[in-house]
Design an enzyme around this catalytic site. Structure first.
Site, PDB file in Angstrom:
ATOM      1  N   LYS A   1       0.860  -1.186   0.000  1.00  0.00           N
ATOM      2  CA  LYS A   1       0.000   0.000   0.000  1.00  0.00           C
ATOM      3  C   LYS A   1       0.887   1.223   0.000  1.00  0.00           C
ATOM      4  O   LYS A   1       1.821   1.329   0.795  1.00  0.00           O
ATOM      5  CB  LYS A   1      -0.895   0.002   1.258  1.00  0.00           C
ATOM      6  CG  LYS A   1      -1.873   1.151   1.292  1.00  0.00           C
ATOM      7  CD  LYS A   1      -3.108   0.860   0.476  1.00  0.00           C
ATOM      8  CE  LYS A   1      -3.909   2.094   0.121  1.00  0.00           C
ATOM      9  NZ  LYS A   1      -3.456   2.805  -1.107  1.00  0.00           N
TER      10      LYS A   1
ATOM     11  N   GLN B   1       7.299   3.937   3.819  1.00  0.00           N
ATOM     12  CA  GLN B   1       5.901   3.506   3.848  1.00  0.00           C
ATOM     13  C   GLN B   1       5.719   2.230   4.675  1.00  0.00           C
ATOM     14  O   GLN B   1       4.686   2.044   5.321  1.00  0.00           O
ATOM     15  CB  GLN B   1       5.408   3.291   2.408  1.00  0.00           C
ATOM     16  CG  GLN B   1       3.901   3.309   2.251  1.00  0.00           C
ATOM     17  CD  GLN B   1       3.321   4.713   2.136  1.00  0.00           C
ATOM     18  OE1 GLN B   1       3.838   5.537   1.400  1.00  0.00           O
ATOM     19  NE2 GLN B   1       2.259   4.978   2.851  1.00  0.00           N
TER      20      GLN B   1
ATOM     21  N   LYS C   1       5.550   3.423   8.315  1.00  0.00           N
ATOM     22  CA  LYS C   1       4.382   4.283   8.492  1.00  0.00           C
ATOM     23  C   LYS C   1       3.118   3.421   8.555  1.00  0.00           C
ATOM     24  O   LYS C   1       2.281   3.579   9.442  1.00  0.00           O
ATOM     25  CB  LYS C   1       4.296   5.246   7.311  1.00  0.00           C
ATOM     26  CG  LYS C   1       3.117   6.205   7.356  1.00  0.00           C
ATOM     27  CD  LYS C   1       2.848   6.860   6.007  1.00  0.00           C
ATOM     28  CE  LYS C   1       4.066   7.562   5.453  1.00  0.00           C
ATOM     29  NZ  LYS C   1       3.721   8.421   4.285  1.00  0.00           N
TER      30      LYS C   1
ATOM     31  N   LYS D   1       5.391   1.734  -3.117  1.00  0.00           N
ATOM     32  CA  LYS D   1       5.323   3.089  -3.691  1.00  0.00           C
ATOM     33  C   LYS D   1       5.597   2.991  -5.181  1.00  0.00           C
ATOM     34  O   LYS D   1       6.237   2.044  -5.630  1.00  0.00           O
ATOM     35  CB  LYS D   1       6.390   3.980  -3.052  1.00  0.00           C
ATOM     36  CG  LYS D   1       6.130   5.455  -3.205  1.00  0.00           C
ATOM     37  CD  LYS D   1       5.183   5.942  -2.120  1.00  0.00           C
ATOM     38  CE  LYS D   1       4.739   7.371  -2.311  1.00  0.00           C
ATOM     39  NZ  LYS D   1       4.035   7.856  -1.118  1.00  0.00           N
TER      40      LYS D   1
ATOM     41  N   GLY E   1      -2.676   8.211  -4.459  1.00  0.00           N
ATOM     42  CA  GLY E   1      -2.001   9.403  -4.970  1.00  0.00           C
ATOM     43  C   GLY E   1      -0.778   9.786  -4.155  1.00  0.00           C
ATOM     44  O   GLY E   1      -0.508   9.226  -3.091  1.00  0.00           O
ATOM     45  N   ASP E   2      -0.038  10.712  -4.666  1.00  0.00           N
ATOM     46  CA  ASP E   2       1.073  11.370  -3.978  1.00  0.00           C
ATOM     47  C   ASP E   2       1.321  12.643  -4.793  1.00  0.00           C
ATOM     48  O   ASP E   2       0.397  13.114  -5.488  1.00  0.00           O
ATOM     49  CB  ASP E   2       2.322  10.452  -3.926  1.00  0.00           C
ATOM     50  CG  ASP E   2       3.401  10.954  -2.959  1.00  0.00           C
ATOM     51  OD1 ASP E   2       3.283  10.711  -1.752  1.00  0.00           O
ATOM     52  OD2 ASP E   2       4.371  11.606  -3.411  1.00  0.00           O
TER      53      ASP E   2
ATOM     54  N   THR F   1      -4.590  13.411   5.087  1.00  0.00           N
ATOM     55  CA  THR F   1      -3.174  13.560   5.453  1.00  0.00           C
ATOM     56  C   THR F   1      -2.980  14.857   6.239  1.00  0.00           C
ATOM     57  O   THR F   1      -2.332  14.866   7.301  1.00  0.00           O
ATOM     58  CB  THR F   1      -2.279  13.540   4.203  1.00  0.00           C
ATOM     59  OG1 THR F   1      -2.643  12.410   3.414  1.00  0.00           O
ATOM     60  CG2 THR F   1      -0.814  13.454   4.577  1.00  0.00           C
TER      61      THR F   1
ATOM     62  N   ASN G   1      -2.217  19.050  -1.905  1.00  0.00           N
ATOM     63  CA  ASN G   1      -3.232  18.369  -1.095  1.00  0.00           C
ATOM     64  C   ASN G   1      -2.913  18.426   0.402  1.00  0.00           C
ATOM     65  O   ASN G   1      -3.766  18.802   1.218  1.00  0.00           O
ATOM     66  CB  ASN G   1      -3.357  16.910  -1.572  1.00  0.00           C
ATOM     67  CG  ASN G   1      -4.245  16.091  -0.676  1.00  0.00           C
ATOM     68  OD1 ASN G   1      -3.784  15.472   0.280  1.00  0.00           O
ATOM     69  ND2 ASN G   1      -5.537  16.118  -0.941  1.00  0.00           N
TER      70      ASN G   1
ATOM     71  N   SER H   1      -6.879   5.660   3.582  1.00  0.00           N
ATOM     72  CA  SER H   1      -6.929   4.793   2.394  1.00  0.00           C
ATOM     73  C   SER H   1      -7.359   3.387   2.790  1.00  0.00           C
ATOM     74  O   SER H   1      -8.136   2.735   2.097  1.00  0.00           O
ATOM     75  CB  SER H   1      -5.544   4.709   1.735  1.00  0.00           C
ATOM     76  OG  SER H   1      -5.321   5.806   0.883  1.00  0.00           O
TER      77      SER H   1
HETATM   78  P1  NDP Z   1       0.738  17.758  -4.341  1.00  0.00           P
HETATM   79  O1  NDP Z   1       1.219  17.397  -5.685  1.00  0.00           O
HETATM   80  O2  NDP Z   1      -0.715  17.935  -4.111  1.00  0.00           O
HETATM   81  O3  NDP Z   1       1.452  19.082  -3.833  1.00  0.00           O
HETATM   82  C1  NDP Z   1       2.827  19.153  -3.730  1.00  0.00           C
HETATM   83  C2  NDP Z   1       3.207  20.570  -3.335  1.00  0.00           C
HETATM   84  O4  NDP Z   1       4.591  20.615  -3.014  1.00  0.00           O
HETATM   85  C3  NDP Z   1       2.983  21.571  -4.449  1.00  0.00           C
HETATM   86  O5  NDP Z   1       2.707  22.819  -3.908  1.00  0.00           O
HETATM   87  C4  NDP Z   1       4.352  21.577  -5.150  1.00  0.00           C
HETATM   88  O6  NDP Z   1       4.619  22.758  -5.861  1.00  0.00           O
HETATM   89  C5  NDP Z   1       5.282  21.423  -3.987  1.00  0.00           C
HETATM   90  N1  NDP Z   1       6.500  20.707  -4.418  1.00  0.00           N
HETATM   91  C6  NDP Z   1       6.575  19.436  -4.849  1.00  0.00           C
HETATM   92  N2  NDP Z   1       7.829  19.126  -5.221  1.00  0.00           N
HETATM   93  C7  NDP Z   1       8.545  20.255  -5.012  1.00  0.00           C
HETATM   94  C8  NDP Z   1       9.899  20.572  -5.174  1.00  0.00           C
HETATM   95  N3  NDP Z   1      10.769  19.670  -5.634  1.00  0.00           N
HETATM   96  N4  NDP Z   1      10.297  21.831  -4.853  1.00  0.00           N
HETATM   97  C9  NDP Z   1       9.407  22.742  -4.383  1.00  0.00           C
HETATM   98  N5  NDP Z   1       8.101  22.493  -4.211  1.00  0.00           N
HETATM   99  C10 NDP Z   1       7.674  21.267  -4.508  1.00  0.00           C
HETATM  100  O7  NDP Z   1       1.325  16.631  -3.372  1.00  0.00           O
HETATM  101  P2  NDP Z   1       0.870  16.247  -1.902  1.00  0.00           P
HETATM  102  O8  NDP Z   1       0.393  17.449  -1.176  1.00  0.00           O
HETATM  103  O9  NDP Z   1       0.003  15.054  -1.983  1.00  0.00           O
HETATM  104  O10 NDP Z   1       2.252  15.755  -1.258  1.00  0.00           O
HETATM  105  C11 NDP Z   1       3.097  16.609  -0.507  1.00  0.00           C
HETATM  106  C12 NDP Z   1       4.025  15.773   0.377  1.00  0.00           C
HETATM  107  O11 NDP Z   1       3.235  14.980   1.270  1.00  0.00           O
HETATM  108  C13 NDP Z   1       4.903  14.767  -0.372  1.00  0.00           C
HETATM  109  O12 NDP Z   1       6.118  14.626   0.339  1.00  0.00           O
HETATM  110  C14 NDP Z   1       4.113  13.467  -0.263  1.00  0.00           C
HETATM  111  O13 NDP Z   1       4.941  12.328  -0.391  1.00  0.00           O
HETATM  112  C15 NDP Z   1       3.583  13.596   1.158  1.00  0.00           C
HETATM  113  N6  NDP Z   1       2.408  12.794   1.500  1.00  0.00           N
HETATM  114  C16 NDP Z   1       1.275  12.835   0.743  1.00  0.00           C
HETATM  115  C17 NDP Z   1       0.172  12.093   1.124  1.00  0.00           C
HETATM  116  C18 NDP Z   1      -1.117  12.165   0.390  1.00  0.00           C
HETATM  117  O14 NDP Z   1      -2.062  11.524   0.831  1.00  0.00           O
HETATM  118  N7  NDP Z   1      -1.234  12.918  -0.700  1.00  0.00           N
HETATM  119  C19 NDP Z   1       0.223  11.202   2.289  1.00  0.00           C
HETATM  120  C20 NDP Z   1       1.441  11.290   3.051  1.00  0.00           C
HETATM  121  C21 NDP Z   1       2.491  12.044   2.646  1.00  0.00           C
HETATM  122  P3  NDP Z   1       4.401  22.786  -7.455  1.00  0.00           P
HETATM  123  O15 NDP Z   1       2.951  22.534  -7.671  1.00  0.00           O
HETATM  124  O16 NDP Z   1       4.861  24.134  -7.872  1.00  0.00           O
HETATM  125  O17 NDP Z   1       5.268  21.675  -7.989  1.00  0.00           O
HETATM  126  O1  2IT Z   2       2.995   8.862   1.448  1.00  0.00           O
HETATM  127  C1  2IT Z   2       1.847   8.400   1.640  1.00  0.00           C
HETATM  128  O2  2IT Z   2       1.534   7.859   2.703  1.00  0.00           O
HETATM  129  C2  2IT Z   2       0.853   8.562   0.572  1.00  0.00           C
HETATM  130  N1  2IT Z   2       1.150   9.170  -0.451  1.00  0.00           N
HETATM  131  C3  2IT Z   2      -0.514   7.967   0.728  1.00  0.00           C
HETATM  132  C4  2IT Z   2      -0.490   6.508   0.403  1.00  0.00           C
HETATM  133  C5  2IT Z   2      -1.840   5.836   0.340  1.00  0.00           C
HETATM  134  O3  2IT Z   2      -1.830   4.653  -0.043  1.00  0.00           O
HETATM  135  O4  2IT Z   2      -2.864   6.431   0.663  1.00  0.00           O
END
Ligand code: NDP
Ligand code: 2IT
Length: 450
Positions: free
Chosen positions: A89, A110, A113, A125, A164-165, A208, A239, A382
């Site tokens: 997952k 992961q 976590k 992943k 997603g991520d 998240t 997100n 999830s």
């Molecule tokens: P999104 O794609 O929704 O948003 C990512 C954000 O971070 C955007 O604002 C993006 O800017 C910025 N960003 C990404 N890469 C870079 C970079 N290299 N330099 C500067 N800014 C950057 O992703 P999420 O919000 O889903 O994910 C954010 C973090 O949270 C990640 O580390 C992800 O692994 C982690 N995460 C996500 C989960 C989920 O359920 N979605 C669960 C647990 C952890 P821009 O749009 O300009 O690229």
């Molecule tokens: O980093 C993470 O935990 C995620 N992007 C969510 C993974 C999931 O299966 O919901």
């Protein structure tokens, strides 16, 4: 000590050029020392040697046609890291920086976590080095369809369930699911983060960010503090950042920043969430456009960032929530946070603090919630989506949110209590790594040499 060195040396020769992966492994192994010293069975069963090696790594070609009829080719990945506790997952990341190192560090994190959530899910992943920026909706659809043309044969509701991520949200999950259904003829709960119209769970979108704030709430409670009135620094504008900001505001805190890859937005009166959502979720614009609505806010472009870090952490704030990406908070940033009297750093992103930043944070006695514990609410919800799909049920917002709150409180308590058990004070890095590892390692021992 030597086994950490030996493991990293071996990984460097057998899996070359994977610096983010070594960073994640080193942090976990460093924390495990007291456990491994007092429990020889982990060594006898070669758990370390096995746990750093993914059970299976899938790499594939993703060919697709752009709107100008040019052929494009990307690299696709799915790392099925560990299935001791349940089906693989973990999310899919679409970002140009994606490579084997990034996907393996994320898959490795992961495993622990997912174990911390207490739910039956293993770690995996995936993703692609595809850049969604500037792509049309039909290009995104064609890319997702091509990606699934290969991925579908490896996933299933009881084997591997992606989500997603970065760069993969509800729209991409929709296109991926549609293609999976077409190829297999099955309406399975094979992806999470689905639309509420066809099998998604309430609260998954928010989970998240909300979970990260619930984790912070539990931490602050223990410190005799609360979120009420605290100024918060948040990075990212996707997100996780958006729903971290939403929950912070609901609980009386004042988030004053967010950021994207173009720069940092600082609004001392507090971020206007409706404007941010409209920019990022509806109009898909750069953060600077926020100034058109709020001229009292300030935008710091990346070109003005300090050389040794990120502008967002140089702003005065009481709590810090890195919610963008890996290694976005440096040691120099952490020093400024400490000088400004920051009380806690709680990670919504995966591995957002560099190893030396973590050292500075812990030395400065800033209370630190590591990502693998603090952002576990997304994957936990999830799993709640999987449970609803498997039982053909639909739970209310309150029901899922209550379960999320309980899960985050339990994650916090188990991480804190494990740190105390090993005389590590409030070092939640050690607590999270040992608590997560112990569950996976014990399950691996019981399941034999597989
Ligand atoms: P999104 O794609 O929704 O948003 C990512 C954000 O971070 C955007 O604002 C993006 O800017 C910025 N960003 C990404 N890469 C870079 C970079 N290299 N330099 C500067 N800014 C950057 O992703 P999420 O919000 O889903 O994910 C954010 C973090 O949270 C990640 O580390 C992800 O692994 C982690 N995460 C996500 C989960 C989920 O359920 N979605 C669960 C647990 C952890 P821009 O749009 O300009 O690229
Ligand atoms: O980093 C993470 O935990 C995620 N992007 C969510 C993974 C999931 O299966 O919901």
């Amino acid at each position: 000590m030597t086994y950490i060195h030996e493991t990293i040396t071996r990984l460097k020769s057998t899996s070359p050029a994977q610096s983010e992966f070594y960073q994640a492994v080193e942090e976990v192994l460093d924390s495990l020392q007291p456990l491994l010293e007092s429990n020889e069975q982990y060594k006898r069963h070669a758990i370390i040697e096995r746990i750093v090696e993914p059970e299976r790594q899938i790499m594939f070609r993703v060919p697709w046609m752009d709107d100008e009829n040019n052929v494009q080719v990307n690299k696709g990945y799915r790392i099925e890291f560990n299935s001791a506790l349940g089906p693989y997952k973990g999310g899919l990341r679409f970002h140009p920086s994606v490579n084997a190192s990034i996907v393996k560090f994320l898959g490795f994190e992961q495993i622990f976590k997912n174990a911390l959530t207490g739910l039956p899910i293993g770690g995996g992943k995936g993703g692609a080095n595809f850049n969604p920026k500037g792509k049309s909706d039909s290009e995104i659809m064609r890319f997702c369809q091509s990606f699934m043309n290969e991925l579908y044969r490896h996933i299933g509701p009881t084997t591997d369930v992606p989500a997603g991520d970065i760069g993969v949200g509800a729209r991409e999950i929709g296109y991926l699911f549609g293609q999976y259904k077409r190829l297999t003829g099955r309406y399975d709960g094979v992806l999470t983060g689905k639309s509420l119209l066809w099998g998604g769970s309430l609260v998954r979108k928010e989970a998240t960010g909300y979970g990260c704030v619930y984790f912070a709430q539990n931490m602050l409670d223990d410190m005799g503090e609360s979120l009420e009135g605290k100024t918060c620094l948040v990075s990212g504008a996707g997100n996780v950042a958006i729903y971290t900001i939403e929950k912070l505001q609901q609980l009386g805190a004042v988030p004053i920043t967010c950021s994207d890859s173009s720069g940092t937005l600082h609004h001392p009166n507090g971020i206007d969430l409706a404007t941010l959502k409209d920019l990022k979720e509806v109009r898909h614009q750069r953060l600077k456009a926020y100034l058109e609505v709020h001229s009292d806010a300030e935008f710091i472009p990346v070109s003005d960032y300090p050389e040794d870090g990120h502008a967002v952490w140089r702003i005065d704030g009481q709590l810090a929530f890195p919610c963008a990406t890996q290694n976005e908070l440096t040691a120099a940033d952490a020093e400024v946070l400490a000088e400004n009297g920051c009380l806690a750093v709680v990670e919504g992103a995966n591995m957002p603090s560099t190893q030396s930043a973590v050292d500075v944070i812990l030395d400065a006695k800033i209370y630190y919630g590591p990502g693998k514990a603090a952002n576990a609410g997304g994957v936990a919800t999830s799993q709640l989506e999987m449970a609803q799909n498997a039982s053909m049920q639909r739970w209310s917002f309150e029901e899922v949110d209550d379960k999320l709150k309980t899960i985050m409180a339990n994650v916090y308590t188990s991480v804190r209590d494990t740190a105390l058990e090993f005389d590590a004070g409030n070092n939640l890095v050690l607590g999270a790594n040992i608590a997560g590892f112990r569950k996976v390692a014990d399950a691996m021992i019981e399941q034999g040499l597989v």
